[in-house]
Motif scaffolding. Structure first.
Motif, PDB file in Angstrom:
ATOM      1  N   ARG A 101      32.037  40.030  46.607  1.00 12.38           N
ATOM      2  CA  ARG A 101      33.261  40.464  45.930  1.00 12.38           C
ATOM      3  C   ARG A 101      33.047  41.652  44.998  1.00 12.38           C
ATOM      4  O   ARG A 101      34.011  42.174  44.442  1.00 12.38           O
TER       5      ARG A 101
ATOM      6  N   GLN B  86      39.575  44.804  38.158  1.00 15.45           N
ATOM      7  CA  GLN B  86      40.177  45.951  38.823  1.00 15.45           C
ATOM      8  C   GLN B  86      41.053  45.500  39.994  1.00 15.45           C
ATOM      9  O   GLN B  86      42.191  45.973  40.169  1.00 15.45           O
ATOM     10  N   ARG B  87      40.548  44.555  40.780  1.00 16.05           N
ATOM     11  CA  ARG B  87      41.319  44.039  41.912  1.00 16.05           C
ATOM     12  C   ARG B  87      42.560  43.287  41.426  1.00 16.05           C
ATOM     13  O   ARG B  87      43.629  43.368  42.055  1.00 16.05           O
TER      14      ARG B  87
ATOM     15  N   ASN C  10      32.387  45.424  43.903  1.00 18.78           N
ATOM     16  CA  ASN C  10      32.548  46.786  44.414  1.00 18.78           C
ATOM     17  C   ASN C  10      31.197  47.492  44.375  1.00 18.78           C
ATOM     18  O   ASN C  10      30.567  47.572  43.317  1.00 18.78           O
TER      19      ASN C  10
ATOM     20  N   GLU D 280      45.218  45.777  40.616  1.00 20.33           N
ATOM     21  CA  GLU D 280      45.835  46.318  41.832  1.00 20.33           C
ATOM     22  C   GLU D 280      46.870  45.343  42.394  1.00 20.33           C
ATOM     23  O   GLU D 280      47.977  45.760  42.780  1.00 20.33           O
TER      24      GLU D 280
ATOM     25  N   SER E 189      34.864  44.357  38.828  1.00 19.45           N
ATOM     26  CA  SER E 189      35.476  44.456  40.155  1.00 19.45           C
ATOM     27  C   SER E 189      36.649  43.491  40.286  1.00 19.45           C
ATOM     28  O   SER E 189      37.698  43.837  40.846  1.00 19.45           O
ATOM     29  N   GLU E 190      36.494  42.280  39.772  1.00 19.35           N
ATOM     30  CA  GLU E 190      37.562  41.295  39.852  1.00 19.35           C
ATOM     31  C   GLU E 190      38.774  41.709  39.016  1.00 19.35           C
ATOM     32  O   GLU E 190      39.920  41.568  39.452  1.00 19.35           O
TER      33      GLU E 190
ATOM     34  N   PHE F 156      39.901  36.829  37.983  1.00 14.26           N
ATOM     35  CA  PHE F 156      40.880  37.424  38.884  1.00 14.26           C
ATOM     36  C   PHE F 156      42.190  36.640  38.863  1.00 14.26           C
ATOM     37  O   PHE F 156      43.283  37.219  38.715  1.00 14.26           O
TER      38      PHE F 156
ATOM     39  N   SER G 240      42.779  35.615  49.711  1.00 18.97           N
ATOM     40  CA  SER G 240      42.020  36.817  49.400  1.00 18.97           C
ATOM     41  C   SER G 240      40.520  36.540  49.316  1.00 18.97           C
ATOM     42  O   SER G 240      39.714  37.475  49.346  1.00 18.97           O
TER      43      SER G 240
END
Length: 215
Positions: free
Chosen positions: A115, A151-152, A117, A155, A148-149, A40, A213
């Motif tokens: 963490r 994707q975040r 999703n 964003e 998930s990391e 991330f 975060s």
């Protein structure tokens, strides 16, 4: 003869232990990438550098080093817990290596589950091979966590890139209105983007947002 056999067995156990240790050390970078917040952070910082318009500054080594130390800062509670329940008893000879690994996994599993999703985890559970019948398997959780990391990170990267895109558009519009169409807008907008990033104390703001975060 018995003493010779004991020495031989001891040497064999030491050799196996050394081999296991070297293997673990060689896999440590990959493990750090897969089960921590490193993917991330390094993705967000890379997007930040590209958004500003800098290709090699800060250099990749500095981006990775900063990501590693921010990861250490964020993961310190998890690492401390794993050290307490697994590494310390192993060092004191109270448990075996296999038991230490089993004890060290739960803190990282809990971190990843918080963490990950749920939709991503459900998707990987559906497409998992038939031989993986445990939905809590690490072979499902780890890729779900990494996706998930990332994707975040994308964003967050979009929100970071948006102000710099606006600066590029404004500079491009001003150059067009002045008839300076041969001047690359990226060259002109770079000092403005750097000044904007310095004025808002960008590095501290980004690092603080990344750390918060995970709290």
């Amino acid at each position: 003869m018995a003493d010779l056999d004991a020495v031989t067995n001891g040497i064999g156990r030491n050799a196996i232990g050394m081999m296991v240790l070297l293997t673990a050390l060689s896999l440590a970078p990959g493990i750090a990438i897969t089960v921590t917040c490193f993917p991330f952070i390094v993705t967000v910082l890379s997007i930040l550098r590209q958004s500003i318009g800098l290709q090699q500054s800060p250099p990749n080594m500095l981006i990775v080093s900063l990501s590693i130390f921010l990861t250490w800062f964020i993961m310190d509670p998890v690492l401390s817990e794993a050290w307490r329940v697994a590494a310390v008893p192993l060092r004191d000879g109270q448990i075996t290596l296999e038991e230490a690994i089993a004890r060290g996994i739960p803190p990282f599993r809990h971190f990843m589950e918080l963490r990950t999703n749920p939709e991503t985890l459900a998707h990987f559970s559906e497409i998992a091979p038939a031989r993986i019948d445990n939905p809590d398997s690490l072979s499902i959780l780890i890729p779900s966590f990494m996706i998930s990391e990332i994707q975040r990170a994308f964003e967050i990267g979009f929100l970071i890139a948006l102000p710099f895109l606006i600066i590029d558009l404004v500079v491009s519009a001003v150059l067009m209105s002045m008839g300076m169409m041969m001047v690359p807008p990226a060259v002109v907008s770079l000092p403005f983007k750097l000044a904007f990033f310095v004025v808002v104390d960008g590095w501290e703001m980004i690092a603080g947002a990344l750390v918060r975060s995970y709290q």
